[in-house]
Design an enzyme around this catalytic site. Structure first.
Site, PDB file in Angstrom:
ATOM      1  CG  ASN A   7      -1.683   1.271   1.342  1.00 50.27           C
ATOM      2  OD1 ASN A   7      -1.912   1.958   0.285  1.00 50.27           O
ATOM      3  ND2 ASN A   7      -2.229   1.340   2.390  1.00 50.27           N
ATOM      4  CE  LYS A   9       0.001   3.624   4.904  1.00 45.73           C
ATOM      5  NZ  LYS A   9      -0.307   3.763   6.339  1.00 45.73           N
ATOM      6  CG  HIS A  91      -6.135   1.961   5.121  1.00 45.92           C
ATOM      7  ND1 HIS A  91      -5.478   2.844   6.126  1.00 45.92           N
ATOM      8  CD2 HIS A  91      -4.806   1.268   4.813  1.00 45.92           C
ATOM      9  CE1 HIS A  91      -4.138   2.409   6.437  1.00 45.92           C
ATOM     10  NE2 HIS A  91      -3.995   1.438   5.723  1.00 45.92           N
ATOM     11  CD  GLU A 162      -3.829  -2.760   7.310  1.00 48.24           C
ATOM     12  OE1 GLU A 162      -2.519  -2.732   7.005  1.00 48.24           O
ATOM     13  OE2 GLU A 162      -4.339  -1.856   7.068  1.00 48.24           O
TER      14      GLU A 162
HETATM   15  C1  PEP Z   1      -1.001   0.273   5.915  1.00 49.86           C
HETATM   16  O1  PEP Z   1      -1.222   1.216   5.904  1.00 49.86           O
HETATM   17  O2  PEP Z   1      -1.880  -0.636   5.823  1.00 49.86           O
HETATM   18  C2  PEP Z   1       0.207  -0.116   6.814  1.00 49.86           C
HETATM   19  C3  PEP Z   1       0.008  -1.508   7.363  1.00 49.86           C
HETATM   20  O3  PEP Z   1       0.984   0.641   7.033  1.00 49.86           O
HETATM   21  P1  PEP Z   1       2.314   0.526   7.699  1.00 49.86           P
HETATM   22  O4  PEP Z   1       3.212  -0.792   7.127  1.00 49.86           O
HETATM   23  O5  PEP Z   1       3.146   1.825   7.281  1.00 49.86           O
HETATM   24  O6  PEP Z   1       2.263   0.316   9.132  1.00 49.86           O
END
Ligand code: PEP
Length: 245
Positions: A7, A9, A91, A162
């Site tokens: 991801n 982002k 998310h 998550e």
């Molecule tokens: C995410 O945004 O789904 C995520 C897991 O971010 P990070 O790996 O940066 O914690």
């Protein structure tokens, strides 16, 4: 097959950067039984080049309607048309900054399935203050996400566990606790459908996955892969993650 979803982002801010990252992934020999899904910002989906059996394209969000007077929105049909196969839904950053509700997440998941995309529904508790905090938040989000989804489509939905406190903080969950959450998520799905159906749902872990901890999550029985944020935007680190699994 285990899934490694990147991801990006809004960390990746140019087509050149997106292309460089994608090219770096293509140079890695992806192990059998692994699939990598790259989720760039919408505007760079067209810059990603060739996909393969081991490398798919994902989007970071989508709209729940089919099309029409919805300024700024991107539909499942548009995404499918540019080669997207997976789409992140709900998310925590969207839930938090853009007010996405469980109802929107459910509508998006259904629209993704109708549009031939595999929704990756993100669920997770904000804080872990007591041992009941995983079940409460995760059960509610999971139940609502699956509401009204036909039993024969359930296996096309992926759930990413998550925990919000682990996202972008550098503090990952432990593989054991992530496994407990994955078991719990499948239990909730089994209550809605049945055990056999629930066992077909892939459950991933996401939250501060990096080159040091990725293999422990991916190689854990009962966890079907990882969703990687920041670490997926560093070409050496992400290659290291893929090579180390
Ligand atoms: C995410 O945004 O789904 C995520 C897991 O971010 P990070 O790996 O940066 O914690």
């Amino acid at each position: 097959m285990k899934l490694i979803i990147a991801n990006w982002k809004a960390y990746v801010t140019s087509a050149k950067e997106a292309r460089t990252l994608a090219d770096a992934v293509k140079k890695v020999k992806i192990k059998k039984d692994l699939k990598v899904v790259l989720c760039p910002p919408f505007v760079f989906l067209g810059a990603m080049g060739k996909k393969s059996a081991a490398l798919s394209l994902g989007a970071q969000d989508m709209f729940w309607k089919e099309g029409g007077p919805y300024t700024g929105e991107v539909t499942a049909e548009m995404l499918f048309g540019v080669g997207v196969a997976y789409v992140l839904i709900g998310h925590s950053e969207r839930r938090h900054h853009l007010g996405e509700t469980d109802e929107m997440v459910n509508a998006k998941a259904k629209a993704a399935l109708a549009g031939r995309l595999k929704p990756v529904v993100c669920v997770g508790e904000k804080t872990r203050d007591d041992e009941k905090s995983i079940p409460r938040a995760v059960a509610e989000q999971t139940r609502k996400a699956f509401e009204g989804i036909q039993k024969n489509r359930v296996e096309d939905v992926i759930v990413a566990y998550e925990p919000v406190w682990a996202i972008g903080t550098g503090i990952a969950d432990t593989p054991n606790d992530a496994l407990s959450a994955a078991i719990y998520i499948r239990k909730v799905i089994a209550e809605m459908y049945d055990q056999k159906t629930a066992m077909k749902v892939k459950v991933l872990y996401g939250g501060s996955v990096d080159v040091r901890n990725a293999a422990a999550f991916v190689n854990q029985n009962g966890i079907d892969g990882v969703l990687v944020g920041r670490a997926s935007t560093d070409k050496r680190e992400f290659a290291g993650i893929l090579e180390g699994i």
